[in-house]
Each structure stands twice: as C-alpha cells, then as structure tokens.
Design an enzyme around this catalytic site. Structure first.
Site, PDB file in Angstrom:
ATOM      1  N   ARG A 100      25.157  11.926  39.496  1.00  0.00           N
ATOM      2  CA  ARG A 100      24.078  12.905  39.734  1.00  0.00           C
ATOM      3  C   ARG A 100      23.622  12.731  41.179  1.00  0.00           C
ATOM      4  O   ARG A 100      23.203  11.656  41.579  1.00  0.00           O
ATOM      5  CB  ARG A 100      22.903  12.661  38.787  1.00  0.00           C
ATOM      6  CG  ARG A 100      21.653  13.404  39.202  1.00  0.00           C
ATOM      7  CD  ARG A 100      20.564  13.353  38.162  1.00  0.00           C
ATOM      8  NE  ARG A 100      20.901  14.170  37.005  1.00  0.00           N
ATOM      9  CZ  ARG A 100      20.027  14.540  36.070  1.00  0.00           C
ATOM     10  NH1 ARG A 100      18.763  14.176  36.164  1.00  0.00           N
ATOM     11  NH2 ARG A 100      20.408  15.279  35.046  1.00  0.00           N
ATOM     12  N   HIS A 127      24.976  22.145  36.771  1.00  0.00           N
ATOM     13  CA  HIS A 127      24.658  21.104  35.778  1.00  0.00           C
ATOM     14  C   HIS A 127      25.536  21.373  34.545  1.00  0.00           C
ATOM     15  O   HIS A 127      25.051  21.769  33.484  1.00  0.00           O
ATOM     16  CB  HIS A 127      23.167  21.162  35.429  1.00  0.00           C
ATOM     17  CG  HIS A 127      22.657  19.967  34.699  1.00  0.00           C
ATOM     18  ND1 HIS A 127      23.425  18.854  34.435  1.00  0.00           N
ATOM     19  CD2 HIS A 127      21.416  19.687  34.176  1.00  0.00           C
ATOM     20  CE1 HIS A 127      22.702  17.959  33.781  1.00  0.00           C
ATOM     21  NE2 HIS A 127      21.491  18.441  33.607  1.00  0.00           N
ATOM     22  N   GLN A 130      24.916  19.803  30.855  1.00  0.00           N
ATOM     23  CA  GLN A 130      23.800  20.417  30.143  1.00  0.00           C
ATOM     24  C   GLN A 130      24.261  21.698  29.441  1.00  0.00           C
ATOM     25  O   GLN A 130      23.922  21.953  28.283  1.00  0.00           O
ATOM     26  CB  GLN A 130      22.665  20.746  31.130  1.00  0.00           C
ATOM     27  CG  GLN A 130      21.504  21.478  30.508  1.00  0.00           C
ATOM     28  CD  GLN A 130      20.713  20.622  29.529  1.00  0.00           C
ATOM     29  OE1 GLN A 130      20.312  19.519  29.871  1.00  0.00           O
ATOM     30  NE2 GLN A 130      20.480  21.107  28.319  1.00  0.00           N
ATOM     31  N   CYS A 261      16.172  23.247  29.301  1.00  0.00           N
ATOM     32  CA  CYS A 261      16.995  22.041  29.486  1.00  0.00           C
ATOM     33  C   CYS A 261      16.159  20.775  29.581  1.00  0.00           C
ATOM     34  O   CYS A 261      16.681  19.683  29.382  1.00  0.00           O
ATOM     35  CB  CYS A 261      17.873  22.193  30.727  1.00  0.00           C
ATOM     36  SG  CYS A 261      16.922  22.516  32.220  1.00  0.00           S
ATOM     37  N   ARG A 289      23.221  16.799  24.042  1.00  0.00           N
ATOM     38  CA  ARG A 289      23.783  16.202  25.261  1.00  0.00           C
ATOM     39  C   ARG A 289      24.704  15.043  24.872  1.00  0.00           C
ATOM     40  O   ARG A 289      25.796  14.888  25.411  1.00  0.00           O
ATOM     41  CB  ARG A 289      22.665  15.684  26.180  1.00  0.00           C
ATOM     42  CG  ARG A 289      21.752  16.756  26.764  1.00  0.00           C
ATOM     43  CD  ARG A 289      22.489  17.670  27.710  1.00  0.00           C
ATOM     44  NE  ARG A 289      23.136  16.928  28.771  1.00  0.00           N
ATOM     45  CZ  ARG A 289      22.551  16.523  29.903  1.00  0.00           C
ATOM     46  NH1 ARG A 289      21.283  16.821  30.127  1.00  0.00           N
ATOM     47  NH2 ARG A 289      23.218  15.861  30.829  1.00  0.00           N
TER      48      ARG A 289
HETATM   49  N1   CP Z   1      18.163  18.001  31.263  1.00  0.00           N
HETATM   50  C1   CP Z   1      18.403  16.915  31.988  1.00  0.00           C
HETATM   51  O1   CP Z   1      19.423  16.775  32.658  1.00  0.00           O
HETATM   52  O2   CP Z   1      17.440  15.954  31.900  1.00  0.00           O
HETATM   53  P1   CP Z   1      17.318  14.645  32.783  1.00  0.00           P
HETATM   54  O3   CP Z   1      16.952  15.074  34.177  1.00  0.00           O
HETATM   55  O4   CP Z   1      16.229  13.847  32.135  1.00  0.00           O
HETATM   56  O5   CP Z   1      18.627  13.911  32.781  1.00  0.00           O
HETATM   57  N1  NVA Z   2      16.793  22.465  37.898  1.00  0.00           N
HETATM   58  C1  NVA Z   2      16.379  21.143  37.452  1.00  0.00           C
HETATM   59  C2  NVA Z   2      17.196  20.727  36.263  1.00  0.00           C
HETATM   60  C3  NVA Z   2      16.777  19.415  35.663  1.00  0.00           C
HETATM   61  C4  NVA Z   2      17.614  19.020  34.504  1.00  0.00           C
HETATM   62  C5  NVA Z   2      16.540  20.155  38.596  1.00  0.00           C
HETATM   63  O1  NVA Z   2      17.561  20.190  39.283  1.00  0.00           O
HETATM   64  O2  NVA Z   2      15.621  19.358  38.810  1.00  0.00           O
END
Ligand code: CP
Ligand code: NVA
Length: 306
Positions: A100, A127, A130, A261, A289
C-alpha cells in the site's frame, strides 16, 4: 509466469469469476487451502490501514504462510533506496509482496523488477482488492452481477477508478456523480468505456447525484478526503449535495443497498442514519476482504488456476 494484481484488469472477467467463486467456497471452508505453506509474504504499508493489513495478515496465516508486516517508514525505501533495488532484494527473501503506497507507478515498478507476485493493497489510482470483496458482496446480495446498476456518489478517487473498470468488465452498469473538478481519472474512464463496448453496459460520468442513483441497485460512496490529501484545501463546501442520505436513497431502486469501503466519515459522504440502515452490508464487505484476498492468493500461487 508469476501473476501480479496491480491493476484490477490484471485479471480477466473469467478469472475474476473464478476468484469470486472460490472466495464463496473458502468463506465456508476457511482452512481448506494451505497454498502458502513454507511461504513468506511481505506486507509493506506506506499509509495507514485497519482492514487491509489485518485481513492480509490473518489470510496469509490461514493459508499456511508467514505474513511479515513491514512499516514503510522503517525501511530504506523511506531513505531513498529505489524501488528497482528493493524489488530485487525482497525477491530473494520473500515469496510475494502486498503493498500500500501513494504512487501507482511504484507498485508497477515493484512488479516489473521483482520476480515474485506483487499485490496492490491501495495506491492513489486503484484499490483492486477492495473491489474484489465488493463484487463478492454484491453477488451475495443480488445473486448476480450482470445487468445491475451501481451509482458511485462522492469524490472521484482510487475507489471510483477501480469500480469503473471492474463494473464495466463484469457487466454492471455504472453511473458516477462527483462535483465538478473531482471527476475520476481519465485513464480509468477510458478503460471502463473499452470494457463497456464488450459487455454492453452503460458508463456515465455525471455531476448530478439524483440522476446517477436513478434505477440504481447499489449506491456506493467513500471519503471525500483520501489518505495523503489531508493537508489540501477544505473540500466540504464543494461536496454539498453529495451526501448519501434518506432523500437520495428514495430516488434509487426500492431494493437498493448502500455500500462503503470504510473508513467512513459519517455526516460527510453518508449520514449516520443511512450508514446504520445498511451496516450489515457494509460490514459484510469488510469481512469479505479476508475471503476474497485468500481466494486471490490461492489463484496466484496455484499459477492462475484455483
Ligand atoms: N477499506 C480499506 O482498505 O480499509 P483500510 O484502510 O482500513 O485498510
Ligand atoms: N479513498 C480512500 C480509500 C480508503 C480505503 C483513501 O485512499 O484513503
């Protein structure tokens, strides 16, 4: 050949369906696969996470492997060691990397220079993990994907880009409504339009939430301020009218569900009332997930064959 999951479209439609089918199976039989026995998977996080980190740590463990959480700031990456060298070093110890980070190109480079599978756990562009869980959740609710309509209301961000591509690929009509200047990434829109030519679905990019939710089966939203944008200008004024509330919900199909999400900023992109009304769907998404990612890992480490 190794399989990466950097972009949602790294899987084709049949492969996504295979992953979703096995995700349903492994949800019921959580310890059925030990595909990661004697394998170590690095989980690099340059941004915060609750769901993604935990579901990958637990998932890798349940598949018989060793998850290694690597906080980005503790590595030489944060002192300028380049991705090309990091990829080549990590490939000598690990059997896979889940990452990430901010820049999507960094993840593409990691996949290019590394000799082990690389999975995108969120970038500023996509993402995809997700959205695998989201598709599993939608199919559980409606018994199908094809022919449904999803309306995304809010900021045109990494979630929007991935949903556009995934929905168009899987035969789900999609309408996106964002304020002006917050539209999704042009490359993602183009990819979605290309898939739409094959599947025949409609892809709409609008600035009108009421129009977008018309005849929608799924209303989807995400935060207005994504990770890394915290210091930017106060967006709240630009997003007036883009909250999923009871009134907007009434304009969708009668049996429509609302998805998120997470994490949610209640009172901004969604009211607390609507959030609680659909809490069972939203937390099922979060649970899925784990199952969808375990299925993806199973797919990747069986060489693209579940
Ligand atoms: N939805 C999601 O990716 O959550 P986190 O940022 O907690 O991993
Ligand atoms: N758009 C959000 C998604 C989090 C899961 C971010 O990137 O922070």
């Amino acid at each position: 050949m190794k399989r990466d999951f950097v972009n949602f479209e790294d899987l084709n439609k049949d492969e996504v369906l295979q992953v979703l089918d096995y995700a349903d199976y492994i949800k019921k039989n959580p310890f059925d696969s030990s595909v990661l026995k004697n394998k170590s998977i690095g989980l690099i996080f340059m941004k915060q996470s609750t769901r993604t980190r935990l579901s990958f740590e637990v998932g890798v463990h349940q598949l018989g492997g060793q998850p290694i959480y690597i906080q980005g700031s503790s590595t030489q990456l944060s002192r300028g060691e380049d991705i090309k060298d990091t990829a080549r070093v990590m490939s000598r110890y690990l059997h896979g990397i889940v990452i990430r980070t901010y820049s999507h190109k960094e993840v593409e480079d990691l996949a290019r220079y590394g000799s082990i599978p690389v999975i995108n756990a969120l970038t500023d562009y996509q993402h995809p993990c997700q959205v695998l869980a989201d598709l599993q959740t939608i199919r559980e609710r409606f018994g199908k994907l094809e022919g449904l309509k999803l309306a995304y209301i809010g900021d045109g961000n990494n979630m929007t880009n991935t949903l556009l591509i995934a929905c168009a690929m899987m035969g789900i009509n999609i309408s996106v409504a964002t304020p002006e200047w917050y539209e999704p990434n042009g490359k993602a829109v183009k990819k979605a339009l290309d898939f739409a030519k094959e599947t025949g679905v409609s892809v709409e990019i609008l600035n009108d939430p009421e129009k977008a939710v018309k005849e929608a089966d799924v209303l989807y939203t995400d935060v207005w301020v994504s990770m890394g944008q915290e210091g930017e200008k106060d967006k709240k004024k630009d997003f007036e009218g883009f909250t999923i509330d009871k009134e907007l919900l009434k304009k969708a199909n009668k049996n429509a569900v609302v998805m998120h999400c997470l994490p949610a900023h209640k009172g901004e992109e969604i009211t607390e009332e609507v959030f609680e009304q659909f809490a069972d769907v939203i937390f099922e998404q979060a649970e899925n997930r784990l199952h969808a990612q375990k299925s993806l890992l199973n797919f990747i480490y069986r060489g693209g064959n579940i």
